[in-house]
Design a protein around this motif. Structure first.
Motif, mmCIF file in Angstrom:
data_model
loop_
_atom_site.group_PDB
_atom_site.id
_atom_site.type_symbol
_atom_site.label_atom_id
_atom_site.label_comp_id
_atom_site.label_asym_id
_atom_site.label_seq_id
_atom_site.Cartn_x
_atom_site.Cartn_y
_atom_site.Cartn_z
ATOM 1 N N GLU A 219 98.430 -50.188 -39.396
ATOM 2 C CA GLU A 219 97.494 -49.309 -40.091
ATOM 3 C C GLU A 219 97.673 -49.352 -41.603
ATOM 4 O OE1 GLU A 219 95.215 -48.317 -38.304
ATOM 5 O OE2 GLU A 219 96.182 -48.653 -36.376
ATOM 6 N N VAL A 220 98.594 -50.196 -42.094
ATOM 7 C CA VAL A 220 98.777 -50.329 -43.540
ATOM 8 C C VAL A 220 97.509 -50.870 -44.197
ATOM 9 C CG1 VAL A 220 99.653 -52.698 -43.586
ATOM 10 C CG2 VAL A 220 100.462 -51.040 -45.274
ATOM 11 N N SER A 221 96.638 -51.473 -43.414
ATOM 12 C CA SER A 221 95.364 -51.949 -43.974
ATOM 13 C C SER A 221 94.558 -50.811 -44.588
ATOM 14 C CB SER A 221 94.536 -52.629 -42.880
ATOM 15 O OG SER A 221 94.262 -51.721 -41.828
ATOM 16 N N ILE A 222 94.768 -49.583 -44.086
ATOM 17 C CA ILE A 222 94.054 -48.433 -44.624
ATOM 18 C C ILE A 222 94.475 -48.180 -46.074
ATOM 19 C CG2 ILE A 222 93.636 -45.950 -44.346
ATOM 20 C CD1 ILE A 222 94.071 -46.304 -41.379
ATOM 21 N N VAL A 223 95.724 -48.520 -46.418
ATOM 22 C CA VAL A 223 96.176 -48.374 -47.802
ATOM 23 C C VAL A 223 95.326 -49.238 -48.725
ATOM 24 C CG1 VAL A 223 98.104 -48.707 -49.384
ATOM 25 C CG2 VAL A 223 98.527 -47.842 -47.070
ATOM 26 N N LEU A 224 95.109 -50.479 -48.323
ATOM 27 C CA LEU A 224 94.306 -51.391 -49.145
ATOM 28 C C LEU A 224 92.867 -50.919 -49.232
ATOM 29 C CD1 LEU A 224 95.687 -54.795 -47.788
ATOM 30 C CD2 LEU A 224 96.394 -53.545 -49.824
ATOM 31 N N SER A 225 92.319 -50.439 -48.107
ATOM 32 C CA SER A 225 90.931 -49.977 -48.141
ATOM 33 C C SER A 225 90.790 -48.750 -49.039
ATOM 34 C CB SER A 225 90.445 -49.658 -46.724
ATOM 35 O OG SER A 225 91.124 -48.546 -46.183
ATOM 36 N N ALA A 226 91.814 -47.878 -49.057
ATOM 37 C CA ALA A 226 91.767 -46.706 -49.926
ATOM 38 C C ALA A 226 91.797 -47.124 -51.395
ATOM 39 C CB ALA A 226 92.939 -45.778 -49.625
ATOM 40 N N TYR A 227 92.669 -48.066 -51.717
ATOM 41 C CA TYR A 227 92.787 -48.527 -53.102
ATOM 42 C C TYR A 227 91.482 -49.140 -53.594
ATOM 43 C CZ TYR A 227 94.312 -51.310 -57.105
ATOM 44 O OH TYR A 227 94.431 -51.864 -58.356
ATOM 45 N N PHE A 228 90.929 -50.068 -52.829
ATOM 46 C CA PHE A 228 89.690 -50.727 -53.248
ATOM 47 C C PHE A 228 88.513 -49.750 -53.237
ATOM 48 C CE2 PHE A 228 92.078 -54.581 -52.049
ATOM 49 C CZ PHE A 228 91.877 -55.315 -53.211
ATOM 50 N N GLY A 229 88.520 -48.821 -52.278
ATOM 51 C CA GLY A 229 87.438 -47.854 -52.217
ATOM 52 C C GLY A 229 87.394 -46.965 -53.448
ATOM 53 N N VAL A 230 88.572 -46.517 -53.910
ATOM 54 C CA VAL A 230 88.639 -45.603 -55.052
ATOM 55 C C VAL A 230 88.407 -46.333 -56.366
ATOM 56 C CG1 VAL A 230 90.156 -44.066 -56.357
ATOM 57 C CG2 VAL A 230 90.123 -43.961 -53.853
ATOM 58 N N PHE A 231 89.088 -47.462 -56.582
ATOM 59 C CA PHE A 231 89.090 -48.094 -57.893
ATOM 60 C C PHE A 231 87.986 -49.138 -58.097
ATOM 61 C CE2 PHE A 231 93.511 -46.579 -57.553
ATOM 62 C CZ PHE A 231 93.575 -45.850 -58.738
ATOM 63 N N TYR A 232 87.458 -49.688 -57.011
ATOM 64 C CA TYR A 232 86.433 -50.721 -57.154
ATOM 65 C C TYR A 232 85.055 -50.263 -56.686
ATOM 66 C CZ TYR A 232 90.038 -54.113 -58.306
ATOM 67 O OH TYR A 232 91.055 -54.779 -58.936
ATOM 68 N N LEU A 233 85.018 -49.391 -55.686
ATOM 69 C CA LEU A 233 83.726 -48.927 -55.176
ATOM 70 C C LEU A 233 83.368 -47.534 -55.669
ATOM 71 C CD1 LEU A 233 83.961 -50.174 -51.476
ATOM 72 C CD2 LEU A 233 82.967 -51.330 -53.456
ATOM 73 N N GLY A 234 84.308 -46.877 -56.370
ATOM 74 C CA GLY A 234 84.034 -45.559 -56.923
ATOM 75 C C GLY A 234 83.819 -44.480 -55.879
ATOM 76 N N GLU A 235 84.489 -44.600 -54.722
ATOM 77 C CA GLU A 235 84.323 -43.605 -53.674
ATOM 78 C C GLU A 235 84.930 -42.270 -54.083
ATOM 79 O OE1 GLU A 235 84.200 -46.491 -49.731
ATOM 80 O OE2 GLU A 235 85.939 -45.212 -50.096
ATOM 81 N N LYS A 236 84.385 -41.203 -53.524
ATOM 82 C CA LYS A 236 84.846 -39.866 -53.841
ATOM 83 C C LYS A 236 86.131 -39.527 -53.089
ATOM 84 C CE LYS A 236 80.130 -38.214 -54.695
ATOM 85 N NZ LYS A 236 79.085 -37.241 -54.284
ATOM 86 N N GLN A 240 92.848 -37.481 -52.251
ATOM 87 C CA GLN A 240 93.241 -37.444 -50.849
ATOM 88 C C GLN A 240 93.517 -38.859 -50.325
ATOM 89 O OE1 GLN A 240 90.756 -35.848 -52.214
ATOM 90 N NE2 GLN A 240 90.625 -33.748 -51.495
ATOM 91 N N LYS A 241 92.669 -39.806 -50.704
ATOM 92 C CA LYS A 241 92.838 -41.178 -50.234
ATOM 93 C C LYS A 241 94.148 -41.783 -50.742
ATOM 94 C CE LYS A 241 88.006 -42.552 -49.472
ATOM 95 N NZ LYS A 241 87.385 -41.231 -49.515
ATOM 96 N N LEU A 242 94.437 -41.571 -52.033
ATOM 97 C CA LEU A 242 95.644 -42.167 -52.602
ATOM 98 C C LEU A 242 96.904 -41.482 -52.091
ATOM 99 C CD1 LEU A 242 94.439 -42.750 -56.270
ATOM 100 C CD2 LEU A 242 94.645 -44.413 -54.419
ATOM 101 N N PHE A 243 96.850 -40.154 -51.884
ATOM 102 C CA PHE A 243 98.007 -39.459 -51.322
ATOM 103 C C PHE A 243 98.253 -39.902 -49.884
ATOM 104 C CE2 PHE A 243 99.978 -35.663 -49.256
ATOM 105 C CZ PHE A 243 101.193 -35.725 -49.940
ATOM 106 N N GLY A 244 97.184 -40.041 -49.114
ATOM 107 C CA GLY A 244 97.332 -40.537 -47.751
ATOM 108 C C GLY A 244 97.903 -41.943 -47.734
ATOM 109 N N ALA A 245 97.452 -42.788 -48.669
ATOM 110 C CA ALA A 245 97.976 -44.143 -48.765
ATOM 111 C C ALA A 245 99.459 -44.142 -49.102
ATOM 112 C CB ALA A 245 97.195 -44.931 -49.820
ATOM 113 N N LEU A 246 99.877 -43.201 -49.971
ATOM 114 C CA LEU A 246 101.299 -43.082 -50.313
ATOM 115 C C LEU A 246 102.120 -42.709 -49.082
ATOM 116 C CD1 LEU A 246 103.658 -42.909 -52.320
ATOM 117 C CD2 LEU A 246 102.974 -40.544 -52.797
ATOM 118 N N LEU A 247 101.621 -41.779 -48.272
ATOM 119 C CA LEU A 247 102.332 -41.390 -47.056
ATOM 120 C C LEU A 247 102.469 -42.568 -46.089
ATOM 121 C CD1 LEU A 247 100.755 -37.870 -46.332
ATOM 122 C CD2 LEU A 247 103.035 -38.360 -47.252
ATOM 123 N N ILE A 248 101.406 -43.358 -45.960
ATOM 124 C CA ILE A 248 101.464 -44.530 -45.087
ATOM 125 C C ILE A 248 102.503 -45.522 -45.596
ATOM 126 C CG2 ILE A 248 100.165 -46.530 -44.271
ATOM 127 C CD1 ILE A 248 97.654 -44.745 -44.320
#
Length: 259
Positions: A219-236, A240-248
């Motif tokens: 499920e570490v793939s979710i970390v990458l999707s969170a990073y690209f979603g926030v910084f490249y796609l401008g997702e809202k 929460q996404k980055l904190f969740g990625a840190l926990l993973i």
């Protein structure tokens, strides 16, 4: 689309399969695992398709992907006798919490409870069914790759799943098959290459580590999707996404330290 990309996988990887395939090397137990995982993967595709058709991605995805790693350690302990040391349990727990947090819209009480409240909806039942099939085929695959070479195992698994889905697709969706391949030919080929290849890496990982760890760390793939979603796609909801990625990430580290 699923039917087409699985067919593409079978055609593209046929030379590798024929090169590695030796029928005499597969014993009866190996064939049982191949058929069982093929049936479970067919159910997985049916369940996840049903879940996405009935509910929002932000509610379906954490339940479908997060419940798999939740069920696997329980079943692996009961059925395979795996012993998970405390750091491993902490790591699995961090990954599960991280998957949950990464899909929150805010830190409000209502947002925190939203995925749990959604369990009463039909889409969530389909998502939980998806998680159970993930747990089922992961455990079967742990046994199967000890009996059959992973490249041969995954090819035959794909073949069984494709054959299981074919009657439904050819009867219910036959009129849309040509339109789909015209519209999505490039994506079909790309997913056909990537889907089989990436799960082949999972099978090799199962030969090296505990099934509970592999199910969680994938499920570490979710970390990458969170990073690209926030910084490249401008997702809202970036916090929460980055904190969740840190926990993973911390969970993966804990699992690595527990080996």
């Amino acid at each position: 689309f699923i039917w087409w990309f699985m067919l593409a996988s079978l055609l593209l990887y046929l030379p590798l399969f024929l090169y590695r395939f030796d029928p005499a090397a597969i014993l009866a137990d190996g064939w049982v695992c191949i058929v069982a995982t093929g049936l479970l993967h067919a159910l997985y595709f049916a369940f996840i398709g049903g879940a996405y058709a009935r509910g929002d991605l932000s509610l379906v995805y954490p339940l479908a992907r997060g419940s798999g790693p939740l069920f696997v350690p329980l079943l692996a302990t009961l059925l395979l006798g795996e012993e998970i040391p405390p750091p491993g349990l902490v790591g699995i727990g961090l990954i599960l919490v991280g998957i949950y947090v990464i899909h929150l819209r805010s830190w409000s009480r209502a947002a925190l409870l939203a995925p749990l409240m959604a369990l009463r909806e039909g889409a969530s039942l389909w998502a939980l069914g998806t998680g159970m099939t993930i747990a089922g085929y992961t455990l079967v695959d742990k046994l199967g790759v000890a009996l059959v070479s992973p490249p041969v195992y995954i090819y035959l698994m794909f073949a069984v799943s494709w054959l299981c889905l074919s009657p439904w697709v050819l009867v219910r969706e036959r009129s849309r098959l040509l339109a789909e391949v015209r519209r999505s030919a490039g994506a079909i080929v790309a997913v056909g290459i990537l889907c089989l290849f990436t799960y082949l890496m999972i099978l090799f990982a199962l030969t090296l580590s505990k099934v509970s760890y592999v199910a969680a760390v994938r499920e570490v793939s979710i970390v990458l999707s969170a990073y690209f979603g926030v910084f490249y796609l401008g997702e809202k909801h970036g916090r929460q996404k980055l904190f969740g990625a840190l926990l993973i990430t911390l969970g993966v580290i804990a699992i690595g330290l527990s080996r």
